[in-house]
Scaffold this motif. Sequence first.
Motif, PDB file in Angstrom:
ATOM      1  N   PHE A  92      -9.661  65.931 103.383  1.00  0.00           N
ATOM      2  CA  PHE A  92     -10.426  64.870 102.862  1.00  0.00           C
ATOM      3  C   PHE A  92      -9.437  63.833 102.040  1.00  0.00           C
ATOM      4  CE2 PHE A  92     -11.965  64.118  98.651  1.00  0.00           C
ATOM      5  CZ  PHE A  92     -13.311  63.242  99.096  1.00  0.00           C
ATOM      6  N   TRP A  93      -8.457  64.475 101.289  1.00  0.00           N
ATOM      7  CA  TRP A  93      -7.682  63.504 100.645  1.00  0.00           C
ATOM      8  C   TRP A  93      -6.732  62.981 101.274  1.00  0.00           C
ATOM      9  CZ3 TRP A  93      -9.353  61.866  96.309  1.00  0.00           C
ATOM     10  CH2 TRP A  93     -10.198  62.679  95.453  1.00  0.00           C
ATOM     11  N   ASN A  94      -6.191  63.346 102.632  1.00  0.00           N
ATOM     12  CA  ASN A  94      -5.336  62.451 103.468  1.00  0.00           C
ATOM     13  C   ASN A  94      -6.068  61.364 104.088  1.00  0.00           C
ATOM     14  OD1 ASN A  94      -2.965  64.109 102.869  1.00  0.00           O
ATOM     15  ND2 ASN A  94      -3.784  65.245 104.685  1.00  0.00           N
ATOM     16  N   GLU A  95      -7.417  61.407 104.549  1.00  0.00           N
ATOM     17  CA  GLU A  95      -8.215  60.709 105.040  1.00  0.00           C
ATOM     18  C   GLU A  95      -8.348  59.425 103.929  1.00  0.00           C
ATOM     19  OE1 GLU A  95     -11.696  62.396 106.198  1.00  0.00           O
ATOM     20  OE2 GLU A  95     -10.757  63.141 108.106  1.00  0.00           O
ATOM     21  N   ARG A  96      -8.779  59.839 102.614  1.00  0.00           N
ATOM     22  CA  ARG A  96      -8.856  59.025 101.474  1.00  0.00           C
ATOM     23  C   ARG A  96      -7.546  58.252 101.150  1.00  0.00           C
ATOM     24  NH1 ARG A  96     -12.820  60.867 102.852  1.00  0.00           N
ATOM     25  NH2 ARG A  96     -14.746  61.190 101.818  1.00  0.00           N
ATOM     26  N   ALA A  97      -6.372  58.719 101.344  1.00  0.00           N
ATOM     27  CA  ALA A  97      -5.228  58.080 101.221  1.00  0.00           C
ATOM     28  C   ALA A  97      -5.074  56.901 102.060  1.00  0.00           C
ATOM     29  CB  ALA A  97      -4.311  58.993 101.105  1.00  0.00           C
ATOM     30  N   MET A  98      -5.222  57.283 103.567  1.00  0.00           N
ATOM     31  CA  MET A  98      -5.040  56.126 104.535  1.00  0.00           C
ATOM     32  C   MET A  98      -6.113  55.272 104.408  1.00  0.00           C
ATOM     33  SD  MET A  98      -2.587  57.312 106.344  1.00  0.00           S
ATOM     34  CE  MET A  98      -2.832  56.283 107.753  1.00  0.00           C
ATOM     35  N   VAL A  99      -7.350  55.327 104.033  1.00  0.00           N
ATOM     36  CA  VAL A  99      -8.378  54.206 103.544  1.00  0.00           C
ATOM     37  C   VAL A  99      -7.791  53.450 102.476  1.00  0.00           C
ATOM     38  CG1 VAL A  99     -10.615  53.856 102.526  1.00  0.00           C
ATOM     39  CG2 VAL A  99     -10.307  55.434 104.287  1.00  0.00           C
ATOM     40  N   LEU A 100      -7.361  54.223 101.404  1.00  0.00           N
ATOM     41  CA  LEU A 100      -6.543  53.383 100.435  1.00  0.00           C
ATOM     42  C   LEU A 100      -5.550  52.472 100.678  1.00  0.00           C
ATOM     43  CD1 LEU A 100      -6.273  52.604  97.280  1.00  0.00           C
ATOM     44  CD2 LEU A 100      -5.004  54.759  97.027  1.00  0.00           C
ATOM     45  N   LYS A 101      -4.528  53.187 101.372  1.00  0.00           N
ATOM     46  CA  LYS A 101      -3.441  52.415 102.199  1.00  0.00           C
ATOM     47  C   LYS A 101      -3.676  51.053 102.974  1.00  0.00           C
ATOM     48  CE  LYS A 101       0.617  52.922 105.011  1.00  0.00           C
ATOM     49  NZ  LYS A 101       1.241  53.673 105.949  1.00  0.00           N
ATOM     50  N   THR A 102      -4.760  51.383 103.708  1.00  0.00           N
ATOM     51  CA  THR A 102      -5.162  50.086 104.529  1.00  0.00           C
ATOM     52  C   THR A 102      -5.789  49.090 103.542  1.00  0.00           C
ATOM     53  OG1 THR A 102      -5.863  51.744 106.151  1.00  0.00           O
ATOM     54  CG2 THR A 102      -6.962  49.580 106.262  1.00  0.00           C
ATOM     55  N   ILE A 103      -6.541  49.404 102.624  1.00  0.00           N
ATOM     56  CA  ILE A 103      -7.142  48.505 101.466  1.00  0.00           C
ATOM     57  C   ILE A 103      -6.074  47.812 100.833  1.00  0.00           C
ATOM     58  CG2 ILE A 103      -8.268  48.189  99.536  1.00  0.00           C
ATOM     59  CD1 ILE A 103     -10.330  50.337 100.493  1.00  0.00           C
ATOM     60  N   LEU A 104      -5.012  48.616 100.530  1.00  0.00           N
ATOM     61  CA  LEU A 104      -3.776  47.913  99.840  1.00  0.00           C
ATOM     62  C   LEU A 104      -3.000  47.010 100.687  1.00  0.00           C
ATOM     63  CD1 LEU A 104      -2.675  50.875  97.613  1.00  0.00           C
ATOM     64  CD2 LEU A 104      -3.772  48.857  96.810  1.00  0.00           C
ATOM     65  N   GLU A 105      -3.068  47.479 102.000  1.00  0.00           N
ATOM     66  CA  GLU A 105      -2.009  46.461 102.756  1.00  0.00           C
ATOM     67  C   GLU A 105      -3.066  45.119 103.102  1.00  0.00           C
ATOM     68  OE1 GLU A 105      -1.282  49.102 106.003  1.00  0.00           O
ATOM     69  OE2 GLU A 105       0.323  49.906 105.119  1.00  0.00           O
ATOM     70  N   GLU A 106      -4.252  45.443 102.972  1.00  0.00           N
ATOM     71  CA  GLU A 106      -5.066  44.053 103.446  1.00  0.00           C
ATOM     72  C   GLU A 106      -4.974  43.135 102.222  1.00  0.00           C
ATOM     73  OE1 GLU A 106      -9.026  45.604 104.463  1.00  0.00           O
ATOM     74  OE2 GLU A 106      -8.241  46.197 106.342  1.00  0.00           O
ATOM     75  N   GLU A 107      -4.922  43.532 101.110  1.00  0.00           N
ATOM     76  CA  GLU A 107      -4.549  42.545  99.798  1.00  0.00           C
ATOM     77  C   GLU A 107      -3.507  41.809  99.933  1.00  0.00           C
ATOM     78  OE1 GLU A 107      -5.910  44.573  96.363  1.00  0.00           O
ATOM     79  OE2 GLU A 107      -7.645  44.916  97.140  1.00  0.00           O
TER      80      GLU A 107
END
Length: 107
Positions: A92-107
């Motif tokens: 669960f947390w690994n998936e959330r971390a990947m989503v956060l990483k994607t969002i941060l990379e887009e910004e």
Amino acid sequence: MNSTHQRRDVFIAIADPTRRKLIRLLADEEEVPLHELTEQFQIGRTAVSKHLAILKEANLVTNRKLGRETRYRLNAGPLQEVKDWLSFYEKFWNERAMVLKTILEEE
């Protein structure tokens, strides 16, 4: 089966910080005498013994008498149940971390 011989739930046994510290201390050594464990706490020998009894009921520790001394050893097998339960949340947390990483990379 009477209540004195029932197996204690592993999650209940590890819920207390004193018992978690006992597990950690026992993980570092092959076998530890009660008096050495007691020295690591600001509680008395009786209180440490009660915590060890709860861990023993959960099959997390074993003990043996050597003369007048009682020595304790960790049995980590029951901790597999905790690891298995936590593995779902690790995913669960690994998936959330990947989503956060994607969002941060887009910004």
